[in-house]
Write a protein that holds these residues in place. Structure first.
Motif, PDB file in Angstrom:
ATOM      1  N   PHE A  67      10.829  15.314 -17.633  1.00  0.00           N
ATOM      2  CA  PHE A  67      11.606  14.076 -17.729  1.00  0.00           C
ATOM      3  C   PHE A  67      11.210  13.104 -16.627  1.00  0.00           C
ATOM      4  CE2 PHE A  67      15.168  16.509 -19.996  1.00  0.00           C
ATOM      5  CZ  PHE A  67      14.653  16.170 -21.232  1.00  0.00           C
ATOM      6  N   GLY A  68      10.887  13.620 -15.445  1.00  0.00           N
ATOM      7  CA  GLY A  68      10.406  12.754 -14.371  1.00  0.00           C
ATOM      8  C   GLY A  68       9.091  12.090 -14.744  1.00  0.00           C
ATOM      9  N   LEU A  69       8.198  12.836 -15.373  1.00  0.00           N
ATOM     10  CA  LEU A  69       6.931  12.250 -15.825  1.00  0.00           C
ATOM     11  C   LEU A  69       7.167  11.174 -16.880  1.00  0.00           C
ATOM     12  CD1 LEU A  69       4.494  15.270 -16.222  1.00  0.00           C
ATOM     13  CD2 LEU A  69       4.109  13.218 -14.891  1.00  0.00           C
ATOM     14  N   ILE A  70       8.028  11.482 -17.837  1.00  0.00           N
ATOM     15  CA  ILE A  70       8.313  10.515 -18.905  1.00  0.00           C
ATOM     16  C   ILE A  70       8.986   9.279 -18.333  1.00  0.00           C
ATOM     17  CG2 ILE A  70       9.675  10.117 -20.990  1.00  0.00           C
ATOM     18  CD1 ILE A  70       9.217  13.085 -21.659  1.00  0.00           C
ATOM     19  N   ARG A  71       9.930   9.473 -17.418  1.00  0.00           N
ATOM     20  CA  ARG A  71      10.657   8.346 -16.828  1.00  0.00           C
ATOM     21  C   ARG A  71       9.721   7.431 -16.058  1.00  0.00           C
ATOM     22  NH1 ARG A  71      12.943   7.245 -11.937  1.00  0.00           N
ATOM     23  NH2 ARG A  71      12.160   9.242 -11.205  1.00  0.00           N
TER      24      ARG A  71
ATOM     25  N   TYR B 146       0.830  -1.205   0.000  1.00  0.00           N
ATOM     26  CA  TYR B 146       0.000   0.000   0.000  1.00  0.00           C
ATOM     27  C   TYR B 146       0.860   1.249   0.000  1.00  0.00           C
ATOM     28  CZ  TYR B 146      -3.005   3.707   1.682  1.00  0.00           C
ATOM     29  OH  TYR B 146      -3.653   4.897   1.832  1.00  0.00           O
ATOM     30  N   PHE B 147       1.879   1.280   0.868  1.00  0.00           N
ATOM     31  CA  PHE B 147       2.729   2.467   0.952  1.00  0.00           C
ATOM     32  C   PHE B 147       3.562   2.645  -0.310  1.00  0.00           C
ATOM     33  CE2 PHE B 147       2.160   1.835   5.608  1.00  0.00           C
ATOM     34  CZ  PHE B 147       1.453   3.009   5.820  1.00  0.00           C
ATOM     35  N   LYS B 148       3.988   1.542  -0.917  1.00  0.00           N
ATOM     36  CA  LYS B 148       4.743   1.641  -2.158  1.00  0.00           C
ATOM     37  C   LYS B 148       3.856   2.205  -3.273  1.00  0.00           C
ATOM     38  CE  LYS B 148       7.673  -0.971  -5.247  1.00  0.00           C
ATOM     39  NZ  LYS B 148       8.290  -2.242  -5.555  1.00  0.00           N
ATOM     40  N   LEU B 149       2.624   1.733  -3.371  1.00  0.00           N
ATOM     41  CA  LEU B 149       1.690   2.235  -4.373  1.00  0.00           C
ATOM     42  C   LEU B 149       1.347   3.694  -4.103  1.00  0.00           C
ATOM     43  CD1 LEU B 149      -0.171   1.625  -6.789  1.00  0.00           C
ATOM     44  CD2 LEU B 149      -1.912   0.948  -5.134  1.00  0.00           C
TER      45      LEU B 149
ATOM     46  N   THR C 227       4.330   5.963  -5.068  1.00  0.00           N
ATOM     47  CA  THR C 227       4.448   6.102  -6.514  1.00  0.00           C
ATOM     48  C   THR C 227       3.386   7.049  -7.048  1.00  0.00           C
ATOM     49  OG1 THR C 227       5.288   3.854  -6.668  1.00  0.00           O
ATOM     50  CG2 THR C 227       4.472   4.829  -8.692  1.00  0.00           C
ATOM     51  N   TYR C 228       2.172   6.928  -6.521  1.00  0.00           N
ATOM     52  CA  TYR C 228       1.087   7.808  -6.943  1.00  0.00           C
ATOM     53  C   TYR C 228       1.392   9.260  -6.575  1.00  0.00           C
ATOM     54  CZ  TYR C 228      -3.565   9.842  -7.195  1.00  0.00           C
ATOM     55  OH  TYR C 228      -4.627  10.647  -7.484  1.00  0.00           O
TER      56      TYR C 228
ATOM     57  N   LYS D 255       4.323  10.598  -6.153  1.00  0.00           N
ATOM     58  CA  LYS D 255       5.439  11.079  -6.966  1.00  0.00           C
ATOM     59  C   LYS D 255       4.937  11.551  -8.327  1.00  0.00           C
ATOM     60  CE  LYS D 255       8.512   8.072  -8.226  1.00  0.00           C
ATOM     61  NZ  LYS D 255       9.644   7.166  -8.360  1.00  0.00           N
ATOM     62  N   LYS D 256       4.021  10.791  -8.923  1.00  0.00           N
ATOM     63  CA  LYS D 256       3.455  11.196 -10.211  1.00  0.00           C
ATOM     64  C   LYS D 256       2.672  12.499 -10.078  1.00  0.00           C
ATOM     65  CE  LYS D 256       3.125   6.594 -12.177  1.00  0.00           C
ATOM     66  NZ  LYS D 256       2.249   5.547 -12.708  1.00  0.00           N
ATOM     67  N   ILE D 257       1.917  12.626  -8.995  1.00  0.00           N
ATOM     68  CA  ILE D 257       1.167  13.863  -8.756  1.00  0.00           C
ATOM     69  C   ILE D 257       2.148  15.029  -8.612  1.00  0.00           C
ATOM     70  CG2 ILE D 257      -0.301  15.082  -7.084  1.00  0.00           C
ATOM     71  CD1 ILE D 257      -1.883  13.121  -8.656  1.00  0.00           C
ATOM     72  N   GLY D 258       3.253  14.800  -7.906  1.00  0.00           N
ATOM     73  CA  GLY D 258       4.253  15.856  -7.717  1.00  0.00           C
ATOM     74  C   GLY D 258       4.878  16.294  -9.028  1.00  0.00           C
ATOM     75  N   TYR D 259       5.197  15.340  -9.890  1.00  0.00           N
ATOM     76  CA  TYR D 259       5.763  15.686 -11.198  1.00  0.00           C
ATOM     77  C   TYR D 259       4.761  16.483 -12.033  1.00  0.00           C
ATOM     78  CZ  TYR D 259       9.697  12.477 -10.538  1.00  0.00           C
ATOM     79  OH  TYR D 259      10.817  11.848 -10.089  1.00  0.00           O
TER      80      TYR D 259
END
Length: 85
Positions: free
Chosen positions: A63-67, A5-8, A11-12, A14-18
């Motif tokens: 680049f973070g979003l693409i990566r 749960y914490f890993k998911l 990751t979510y 991080k994507k929002i931050g990018y």
């Protein structure tokens, strides 16, 4: 498990931050250029430097979003070659 749960969730977030970072930096640049063109104001050297730094940050967020969407090790090479023509 709690670890999954914490890993998911991490990751979510991080994507929002990018996405949020790219959106804010792009909005800052668009507003700066709009003010410059609308009011016919020449930017000072410090403003130009600031725009360059914000543009660099926007590229990093992009680049973070693409990566995050590319998980293959050699995908960056293909993406770069396609972008260069």
């Amino acid at each position: 498990h709690a670890d999954g749960y914490f890993k998911l969730f991490g990751t979510y977030m991080k994507k929002i931050g990018y996405k949020l970072g790219f959106s804010i930096t792009t909005l800052l640049l668009v507003v700066a250029y709009w003010i410059e063109l609308r009011y016919k104001i020449e930017p000072c050297p410090l403003c130009i430097l600031q725009r360059g730094i914000i543009f660099f940050l926007a590229l990093l967020f992009l680049f973070g979003l693409i990566r995050d969407h590319i998980h293959k090790p050699f995908a960056w090479t293909g993406l770069t070659l396609n972008a260069l023509g």
